[in-house]
Structures are given as C-alpha cells and as structure tokens.
Design a protein around this motif. Structure first.
Motif, PDB file in Angstrom:
ATOM      1  N   LEU A 235       0.661  -1.143  -0.005  1.00 53.02           N
ATOM      2  CA  LEU A 235       0.227  -0.110   0.091  1.00 53.02           C
ATOM      3  C   LEU A 235       0.867   1.182  -0.004  1.00 53.02           C
ATOM      4  N   GLN A 236       1.783   1.198   0.934  1.00 51.13           N
ATOM      5  CA  GLN A 236       2.939   2.283   0.499  1.00 51.13           C
ATOM      6  C   GLN A 236       3.448   2.588  -0.566  1.00 51.13           C
ATOM      7  N   PHE A 237       3.739   1.419  -1.146  1.00 50.24           N
ATOM      8  CA  PHE A 237       4.387   1.663  -2.514  1.00 50.24           C
ATOM      9  C   PHE A 237       3.167   2.058  -3.653  1.00 50.24           C
ATOM     10  N   LEU A 238       2.145   1.787  -3.384  1.00 47.93           N
ATOM     11  CA  LEU A 238       0.861   2.254  -4.367  1.00 47.93           C
ATOM     12  C   LEU A 238       0.916   3.711  -3.808  1.00 47.93           C
ATOM     13  N   LEU A 239       0.851   4.290  -2.742  1.00 46.88           N
ATOM     14  CA  LEU A 239       0.870   5.630  -2.216  1.00 46.88           C
ATOM     15  C   LEU A 239       1.731   6.408  -2.962  1.00 46.88           C
TER      16      LEU A 239
ATOM     17  N   LYS B  33      -0.250   8.161   3.894  1.00 49.03           N
ATOM     18  CA  LYS B  33       0.566   7.520   4.645  1.00 49.03           C
ATOM     19  C   LYS B  33       0.656   7.535   6.120  1.00 49.03           C
ATOM     20  N   ASN B  34       0.322   8.685   6.640  1.00 48.94           N
ATOM     21  CA  ASN B  34       0.128   8.593   8.135  1.00 48.94           C
ATOM     22  C   ASN B  34      -1.115   7.915   8.404  1.00 48.94           C
ATOM     23  N   GLN B  35      -2.159   7.985   7.804  1.00 51.92           N
ATOM     24  CA  GLN B  35      -3.347   7.061   8.089  1.00 51.92           C
ATOM     25  C   GLN B  35      -2.993   5.574   8.140  1.00 51.92           C
ATOM     26  N   VAL B  36      -2.164   5.017   7.083  1.00 54.44           N
ATOM     27  CA  VAL B  36      -1.778   3.803   7.110  1.00 54.44           C
ATOM     28  C   VAL B  36      -1.053   3.115   7.912  1.00 54.44           C
ATOM     29  N   GLU B  37      -0.308   4.156   8.779  1.00 57.91           N
ATOM     30  CA  GLU B  37       0.683   3.624   9.892  1.00 57.91           C
ATOM     31  C   GLU B  37      -0.224   3.428  11.212  1.00 57.91           C
ATOM     32  N   ARG B  38      -1.337   3.830  11.302  1.00 64.32           N
ATOM     33  CA  ARG B  38      -2.136   3.704  12.498  1.00 64.32           C
ATOM     34  C   ARG B  38      -3.527   3.108  12.151  1.00 64.32           C
ATOM     35  N   CYS B  39      -3.613   2.545  10.919  1.00 58.34           N
ATOM     36  CA  CYS B  39      -5.145   2.092  10.567  1.00 58.34           C
ATOM     37  C   CYS B  39      -5.467   0.840  10.958  1.00 58.34           C
ATOM     38  N   THR B  40      -6.752   0.264  11.123  1.00 64.67           N
ATOM     39  CA  THR B  40      -7.061  -1.104  11.245  1.00 64.67           C
ATOM     40  C   THR B  40      -7.689  -1.478   9.954  1.00 64.67           C
ATOM     41  N   VAL B  41      -7.885  -2.671   9.584  1.00 62.77           N
ATOM     42  CA  VAL B  41      -8.741  -3.087   8.414  1.00 62.77           C
ATOM     43  C   VAL B  41      -9.467  -4.270   8.842  1.00 62.77           C
ATOM     44  N   HIS B  42     -10.322  -4.603   7.806  1.00 65.68           N
ATOM     45  CA  HIS B  42     -11.360  -5.690   7.935  1.00 65.68           C
ATOM     46  C   HIS B  42     -11.424  -6.241   6.518  1.00 65.68           C
ATOM     47  N   GLU B  43     -11.571  -7.512   6.304  1.00 65.98           N
ATOM     48  CA  GLU B  43     -11.841  -8.261   4.863  1.00 65.98           C
ATOM     49  C   GLU B  43     -13.371  -7.741   4.662  1.00 65.98           C
TER      50      GLU B  43
ATOM     51  N   ALA C 223     -11.404  -3.128   3.787  1.00 66.58           N
ATOM     52  CA  ALA C 223     -11.913  -1.894   4.143  1.00 66.58           C
ATOM     53  C   ALA C 223     -10.902  -1.142   5.152  1.00 66.58           C
ATOM     54  N   ILE C 224     -10.620   0.100   4.959  1.00 69.20           N
ATOM     55  CA  ILE C 224      -9.568   0.644   5.970  1.00 69.20           C
ATOM     56  C   ILE C 224     -10.499   1.578   6.945  1.00 69.20           C
ATOM     57  N   SER C 225     -10.055   1.475   8.208  1.00 68.74           N
ATOM     58  CA  SER C 225     -10.892   2.158   9.152  1.00 68.74           C
ATOM     59  C   SER C 225     -10.449   3.535   9.344  1.00 68.74           C
ATOM     60  N   HIS C 226     -11.390   4.362   9.619  1.00 70.07           N
ATOM     61  CA  HIS C 226     -11.241   5.787   9.883  1.00 70.07           C
ATOM     62  C   HIS C 226     -12.201   6.392  10.653  1.00 70.07           C
ATOM     63  N   ASP C 227     -11.973   7.150  11.655  1.00 68.98           N
ATOM     64  CA  ASP C 227     -12.897   7.964  12.405  1.00 68.98           C
ATOM     65  C   ASP C 227     -13.709   9.024  11.380  1.00 68.98           C
TER      66      ASP C 227
ATOM     67  N   VAL D 248     -10.078  10.423   2.984  1.00 68.65           N
ATOM     68  CA  VAL D 248      -9.077   9.560   3.487  1.00 68.65           C
ATOM     69  C   VAL D 248      -9.388   8.268   2.784  1.00 68.65           C
ATOM     70  N   LEU D 249      -8.360   7.105   3.043  1.00 67.26           N
ATOM     71  CA  LEU D 249      -8.411   6.217   2.367  1.00 67.26           C
ATOM     72  C   LEU D 249      -9.433   5.286   2.939  1.00 67.26           C
ATOM     73  N   ASP D 250     -10.072   4.527   2.159  1.00 73.17           N
ATOM     74  CA  ASP D 250     -11.306   3.935   2.593  1.00 73.17           C
ATOM     75  C   ASP D 250     -11.069   2.253   2.272  1.00 73.17           C
ATOM     76  N   SER D 251     -10.380   1.973   1.270  1.00 73.31           N
ATOM     77  CA  SER D 251     -10.177   0.527   0.741  1.00 73.31           C
ATOM     78  C   SER D 251      -8.888   0.469   0.018  1.00 73.31           C
ATOM     79  N   PHE D 252      -8.507  -0.765   0.212  1.00 73.99           N
ATOM     80  CA  PHE D 252      -7.170  -1.410  -0.462  1.00 73.99           C
ATOM     81  C   PHE D 252      -7.557  -2.659  -1.366  1.00 73.99           C
ATOM     82  N   ASP D 253      -7.359  -2.782  -2.300  1.00 69.89           N
ATOM     83  CA  ASP D 253      -7.938  -3.842  -3.158  1.00 69.89           C
ATOM     84  C   ASP D 253      -6.857  -4.434  -4.125  1.00 69.89           C
ATOM     85  N   ILE D 254      -6.778  -5.972  -4.143  1.00 75.69           N
ATOM     86  CA  ILE D 254      -5.959  -6.510  -4.991  1.00 75.69           C
ATOM     87  C   ILE D 254      -7.022  -7.703  -5.537  1.00 75.69           C
ATOM     88  N   ASP D 255      -6.879  -7.479  -6.836  1.00 72.53           N
ATOM     89  CA  ASP D 255      -7.826  -8.413  -7.734  1.00 72.53           C
ATOM     90  C   ASP D 255      -7.173  -9.181  -8.650  1.00 72.53           C
ATOM     91  N   ARG D 256      -7.185 -10.647  -8.450  1.00 75.10           N
ATOM     92  CA  ARG D 256      -6.884 -11.483  -9.628  1.00 75.10           C
ATOM     93  C   ARG D 256      -7.818 -11.334 -10.401  1.00 75.10           C
TER      94      ARG D 256
END
Length: 150
Positions: free
Chosen positions: A16-20, A35-45, A53-57, A96-104
C-alpha cells in the motif's frame, strides 16, 4: 466472511505504501495524510481476503466524492493479471483512504502476494506510465483521466 478488525500485515502495508508513492506526484499533500493514516489504521476483509476496508473515524460527507486513486498497479500471478488499487472517500476533514484492493482478474485466490518494486506495472488512465512492461497480459485502454483533488 471475516469482519474482525486487525492491523495491516507488514507485506500489505509495504504494498500500500508503494501504491501511495506511485500516486504522490498526482495527489501531493493528500498522500502524506494517507501515509500517516496507513501507519495507524486497522482493516477488515470485505467478502474476500484481498479486499480490505480501511478504518477511519471521519464521517463521510453526504454526497461527497468517492474516488479510485489515479494510478494503479498491475502484476501477474500464475500468468493471470492482478490489479492493485485503493479508493478514497471525502469526509468532513478531507479525503481519507477507504479501501485497498488486490483483484486477481480470473476471480481465483492469489497464489503469491505481490511484492512492491520494479516487477509491478504502474498504470494511469488505462496506459502504462512506468514499472514493468506487462502489457502482454494486461492490455492498455483509453480511460478518462482521473481528477485531482482540491
């Protein structure tokens, strides 16, 4: 379906950092915030293991924008193209970032998780702009350019 919140795994964070970083010249200061958001975020599938899905308040603005970042990455997994992208959503405090996807693209599970670096092709508006030349498995197209954020 697994909806448990968890931190990004180190290999997910690196990709994700490479993509950013690939999107930095397009989005400027927004990328620093992401990038700051990615350092502290949580995710769920969401539905599948590689749709996170990337968490954000922040609260999404009603009618606010939802964008796929302008630059996407492509790799190959067992001869099948894989598209790597992220989405952002407009909130009261900005995008804010909301999702990160890898689609085969054949719908099958990944065999090998993509590694950031020169082996990935960078695409913008359907055209290769850098990285590996994987156009033999992922064809270029004419897509409208994405808009820059304010």
């Amino acid at each position: 379906m697994n909806t448990m919140q968890r931190p990004l795994a180190s290999h997910e964070r690196l990709l994700l950092q490479f993509l950013l970083a690939a999107n930095e010249s397009f989005y400027g200061a927004h990328v620093l915030r992401w990038k700051n958001q990615v350092e502290r975020c949580t995710v769920h599938e969401v539905n599948v293991p590689y749709c996170l899905a990337i968490s954000h308040d922040e609260i999404r603005i009603s009618g606010g924008g939802f964008i796929t970042l302008a630059r996407e990455l492509v790799c190959v997994d067992e001869g099948v193209p894989v598209l790597i992208y992220a989405c952002a959503v407009e909130t009261q405090s900005g995008y804010v970032l909301d999702s990160f996807d890898i689609d085969r693209l054949d719908g099958e599970p990944l065999v090998a998780y993509p590694e950031p670096g020169d082996g990935l092709m960078v695409m913008e508006a359907g055209k290769r702009i850098g990285g590996a030349d994987l156009r033999h498995v992922y064809k270029e197209s004419d897509l409208p350019p994405r808009f820059k954020l304010p």
